[in-house]
Scaffold this active site. Sequence first.
Site, mmCIF file in Angstrom:
data_model
loop_
_atom_site.group_PDB
_atom_site.id
_atom_site.type_symbol
_atom_site.label_atom_id
_atom_site.label_comp_id
_atom_site.label_asym_id
_atom_site.label_seq_id
_atom_site.Cartn_x
_atom_site.Cartn_y
_atom_site.Cartn_z
ATOM 1 N N ARG A 104 1.053 -1.202 -0.052
ATOM 2 C CA ARG A 104 0.006 -0.095 -0.262
ATOM 3 C C ARG A 104 0.879 1.211 -0.059
ATOM 4 N NH1 ARG A 104 -5.106 0.488 0.006
ATOM 5 N NH2 ARG A 104 -5.278 -1.812 0.087
ATOM 6 N N THR A 108 -0.668 7.861 -1.104
ATOM 7 C CA THR A 108 -1.975 7.690 -1.920
ATOM 8 C C THR A 108 -2.836 6.669 -1.301
ATOM 9 O OG1 THR A 108 -1.196 6.037 -3.330
ATOM 10 C CG2 THR A 108 -0.739 8.177 -3.989
ATOM 11 N N ASP A 200 -1.554 -12.183 12.915
ATOM 12 C CA ASP A 200 -0.813 -12.129 11.537
ATOM 13 C C ASP A 200 -0.274 -13.419 10.977
ATOM 14 O OD1 ASP A 200 0.789 -9.711 10.002
ATOM 15 O OD2 ASP A 200 1.176 -11.681 9.615
ATOM 16 N N ASP A 203 3.279 -13.688 9.901
ATOM 17 C CA ASP A 203 4.139 -13.795 10.998
ATOM 18 C C ASP A 203 4.293 -15.144 12.049
ATOM 19 O OD1 ASP A 203 5.519 -10.973 10.603
ATOM 20 O OD2 ASP A 203 3.857 -10.545 12.216
HETATM 21 N N1 URA Z 1 -3.944 -10.195 8.358
HETATM 22 C C1 URA Z 1 -3.565 -11.369 8.993
HETATM 23 O O1 URA Z 1 -2.500 -11.990 8.960
HETATM 24 N N2 URA Z 1 -4.331 -11.355 10.023
HETATM 25 C C2 URA Z 1 -5.655 -10.663 10.257
HETATM 26 O O2 URA Z 1 -6.016 -10.939 11.074
HETATM 27 C C3 URA Z 1 -5.779 -9.545 9.164
HETATM 28 C C4 URA Z 1 -4.931 -9.402 8.186
#
Ligand code: URA
Length: 209
Positions: A104, A108, A200, A203
């Site tokens: 992103r 912008t 995430d 991660d």
């Molecule tokens: N991306 C992720 O890895 N986890 C989320 O909860 C939202 C976006």
Amino acid sequence: MSELHVMDHPLIRHKVAIMRDKNTGPKEFRELADEVATLMAYEVTRDLPLEDVEIETPITKAKFKMIAGKKMGIVPILRAGLGMLDGVLKLIPAARVGHIGLYRDPETLEAVEYYCKLPTDVEERDLLVVDPMLATGNTAMEAIKFIKERNPRSIKFMALVAAPEGIKKIQDAHPDIDIWTAALDEKLNDHAYIVPGLGDAGDRLYGTK
Ligand code: URA
């Protein structure tokens, strides 16, 4: 209108529940993502066309159904989508693999494609775009837009966990695209994480933060 398929198989539900546990480490998380992707690929390919093929068994010749030479492609959205790639390839080993990456623009706020390599004969292929988390839906919506510019025969989208907001975003922007998800969660929080979600996904797959 785009169809939403939420998996309700006990094995998928069990494995996704373990992935959600914050104490599940990257090794087990990766293995589970792989297994869930394989189980989901079984469902996503349910409508593959079949043709009659004559086969000689040790007893006699007879006609049997085999997949009618459909050309498929799998496109993980970088980076977390990579965690689902091998699981899908286990069931569809002849599929070609594309990759797409977006970021992103901080000024912008527009999604910018920084990497996109699709199979050379993409116009003849049915693509399965994979990304574990369908949260706001922005990345998937933009990725699908960029992929559509290369004119694949069709696109399906597959996630592990989806939020209603993300589903709506894809369905509004791409009503021609069917969505498969292993789990449909409640909502997004203020940081656009899925609740209850699993954190995430990138991660958790790779042990980064
Ligand atoms: N991306 C992720 O890895 N986890 C989320 O909860 C939202 C976006």
